[in-house]
Design a protein around this motif. Sequence first.
Motif, PDB file in Angstrom:
ATOM      1  N   THR A 138       0.825  -1.194   0.000  1.00  0.00           N
ATOM      2  CA  THR A 138       0.000   0.000   0.000  1.00  0.00           C
ATOM      3  C   THR A 138       0.866   1.252   0.000  1.00  0.00           C
ATOM      4  N   MET A 139       0.499   2.215  -0.816  1.00  0.00           N
ATOM      5  CA  MET A 139       1.226   3.479  -0.884  1.00  0.00           C
ATOM      6  C   MET A 139       0.237   4.635  -0.753  1.00  0.00           C
ATOM      7  N   TYR A 140       0.750   5.772  -0.290  1.00  0.00           N
ATOM      8  CA  TYR A 140      -0.093   6.920   0.043  1.00  0.00           C
ATOM      9  C   TYR A 140       0.554   8.212  -0.453  1.00  0.00           C
ATOM     10  N   TRP A 141      -0.308   9.205  -0.619  1.00  0.00           N
ATOM     11  CA  TRP A 141       0.167  10.574  -0.813  1.00  0.00           C
ATOM     12  C   TRP A 141      -0.471  11.456   0.259  1.00  0.00           C
ATOM     13  N   LEU A 193      -1.950  28.404  -7.320  1.00  0.00           N
ATOM     14  CA  LEU A 193      -1.104  28.905  -6.239  1.00  0.00           C
ATOM     15  C   LEU A 193      -1.293  28.099  -4.949  1.00  0.00           C
ATOM     16  N   GLY A 194      -2.531  27.702  -4.692  1.00  0.00           N
ATOM     17  CA  GLY A 194      -2.848  26.975  -3.467  1.00  0.00           C
ATOM     18  C   GLY A 194      -2.307  25.556  -3.426  1.00  0.00           C
ATOM     19  N   ASP A 195      -1.749  25.111  -4.546  1.00  0.00           N
ATOM     20  CA  ASP A 195      -1.157  23.768  -4.566  1.00  0.00           C
ATOM     21  C   ASP A 195       0.246  23.769  -3.963  1.00  0.00           C
ATOM     22  N   SER A 196       0.771  24.950  -3.723  1.00  0.00           N
ATOM     23  CA  SER A 196       2.105  25.044  -3.121  1.00  0.00           C
ATOM     24  C   SER A 196       2.083  24.382  -1.750  1.00  0.00           C
ATOM     25  N   ALA A 197       2.956  23.421  -1.559  1.00  0.00           N
ATOM     26  CA  ALA A 197       2.965  22.625  -0.327  1.00  0.00           C
ATOM     27  C   ALA A 197       4.114  21.633  -0.423  1.00  0.00           C
ATOM     28  N   VAL A 198       4.263  20.849   0.645  1.00  0.00           N
ATOM     29  CA  VAL A 198       5.178  19.713   0.597  1.00  0.00           C
ATOM     30  C   VAL A 198       4.333  18.453   0.456  1.00  0.00           C
ATOM     31  N   TYR A 199       4.667  17.624  -0.503  1.00  0.00           N
ATOM     32  CA  TYR A 199       3.915  16.404  -0.757  1.00  0.00           C
ATOM     33  C   TYR A 199       4.781  15.211  -0.336  1.00  0.00           C
ATOM     34  N   PHE A 200       4.177  14.376   0.494  1.00  0.00           N
ATOM     35  CA  PHE A 200       4.881  13.204   1.005  1.00  0.00           C
ATOM     36  C   PHE A 200       4.239  11.934   0.458  1.00  0.00           C
ATOM     37  N   CYS A 201       5.099  11.038   0.032  1.00  0.00           N
ATOM     38  CA  CYS A 201       4.696   9.694  -0.310  1.00  0.00           C
ATOM     39  C   CYS A 201       4.992   8.804   0.896  1.00  0.00           C
ATOM     40  N   ALA A 202       4.192   7.788   1.103  1.00  0.00           N
ATOM     41  CA  ALA A 202       4.427   6.847   2.193  1.00  0.00           C
ATOM     42  C   ALA A 202       4.013   5.455   1.729  1.00  0.00           C
ATOM     43  N   SER A 203       4.481   4.447   2.447  1.00  0.00           N
ATOM     44  CA  SER A 203       4.068   3.089   2.124  1.00  0.00           C
ATOM     45  C   SER A 203       3.910   2.278   3.403  1.00  0.00           C
ATOM     46  N   SER A 204       3.116   1.217   3.310  1.00  0.00           N
ATOM     47  CA  SER A 204       2.965   0.294   4.424  1.00  0.00           C
ATOM     48  C   SER A 204       2.764  -1.109   3.871  1.00  0.00           C
ATOM     49  N   GLN A 205       2.989  -2.119   4.733  1.00  0.00           N
ATOM     50  CA  GLN A 205       2.919  -3.498   4.287  1.00  0.00           C
ATOM     51  C   GLN A 205       1.524  -3.840   3.794  1.00  0.00           C
ATOM     52  N   GLY A 206       0.533  -3.356   4.493  1.00  0.00           N
ATOM     53  CA  GLY A 206      -0.844  -3.618   4.085  1.00  0.00           C
ATOM     54  C   GLY A 206      -1.675  -2.376   4.293  1.00  0.00           C
ATOM     55  N   GLN A 207      -2.948  -2.493   4.081  1.00  0.00           N
ATOM     56  CA  GLN A 207      -3.808  -1.339   4.269  1.00  0.00           C
ATOM     57  C   GLN A 207      -4.417  -1.310   5.653  1.00  0.00           C
ATOM     58  N   GLY A 208      -4.118  -2.320   6.446  1.00  0.00           N
ATOM     59  CA  GLY A 208      -4.675  -2.357   7.782  1.00  0.00           C
ATOM     60  C   GLY A 208      -4.121  -1.282   8.670  1.00  0.00           C
TER      61      GLY A 208
END
Lengths: 118, 114
Positions: free
Chosen positions: B31-34, B83-98
């Motif tokens: 599982t991956m996230y933004w 302009l409002g999209d300016s931000a820091v975007y983080f990707c993350a992951s986990s072994q499962g969705q639990g």
Amino acid sequence: AQTVTQSQPEMSVQEAETVTLSCTYDTSESDYYLFWYKQPPSRQMILVIRQEAYKQQNATENRFSVNFQKAAKSFSLKISDSQLGDAAMYFCAYRAPYSGGGADGLTFGKGTHLIIQP
Amino acid sequence: DTAVSQTPKYLVTQMGNDKSIKCEQNLGHDTMYWYKQDSKKFLKIMFSYNNKELIINETVPNRFSPKSPDKAHLNLHINSLELGDSAVYFCASSQGQGHRETQYFGPGTRLLVL
């Protein structure tokens, strides 16, 4: 919806002293996980400690420990023997079982900026 | 070895442009996230992907679209940047969705829209 509240925008502590960061959350779930993440100036999100709601024993990781009070929905982080490298933003985060209703992932508090005084 | 990596680390662009941020994880996670971190440091989940399938979609504009070519990658495409999209975007992951699974974060991508 779940909410996480960190009431201390900023905390300051002398090096080698102990500091406690507070976190409260709101949920109707009985099974969930809680996390503390650290974000130093490098911006990297680093997991500090995690706590399973079904465990009564408080989690500890070296100098970091939590005080988990399930009934009070409180999850504070204690940092012992504070070091200069502990200076960072600290985020409390909550995650409940995915119910398919929409919000998933971690729910974060607004963070506490921890300053370490040499 | 970097567990979760993102490229680029910094992105400066003009309003109206289309841009992409890439994310790769070598942890074998499912599982991956933004996440988006705004100027006040508030972090909020945007998307998650499990086995190449979108399983949640927070109330983000449809200008944002996650694309996963395989289990190890989750890219974020942004059309017609504002302009409002300016931000820091983080990707993350986990072994499962639990909910028991710890999420591991990438270093973040700082996006500045001028």
